[in-house]
Design a protein around this motif. Sequence first.
Motif: not given
Length: 147
Positions: A1-4, A87-93, A108-115, A120-123
């Motif tokens: 799993m990757s996280t950004e 989300s399906p596909g083992r995606v967590r945000l 307004v600042t939105e910080t997104v952390r996604v695993t 599936l990185r590109r998508l």
Amino acid sequence: MSTEEFSHHVSVEAPPERIFEHLARPESYIGLSPLVVAVRDVVQEGDAVRYVAVERFPLGPLHWDNPIKVTMTFPKPERQILSEVVSPGRVRLTATVDLEPQGEGTRVTETVRVTYPRLLRRLVIGQATKVQRYRLAELARRMAAKP
């Protein structure tokens, strides 16, 4: 799993309290997030709001509906909203929205952390960044229209 993780901000012509009230209602995300077409099963549980948001992905003349489970909490009332998405596909945000008074408006600042699974990185990153920028622009547009 990757996280950004990535952040984006926008100046909005509305006070933090008005923006918070809007963002704290799950129904507000229909159209605010370009893929969200429905919200259902909204449940208030203590300090959390749980619901299912339905994302619609166009596939030529067809579409695919992706139900995502969302839990919203409010770590700093009227100043911060934390949304955890499964989300399906083992995606967590996790999306953290911070509201900072700025003159008569709000930064307004939105910080997104996604695993996500590495394949599936590109998508995932492409959709998450596109949706984040759209959502912030749409929020600014909605708030500029007087209540």
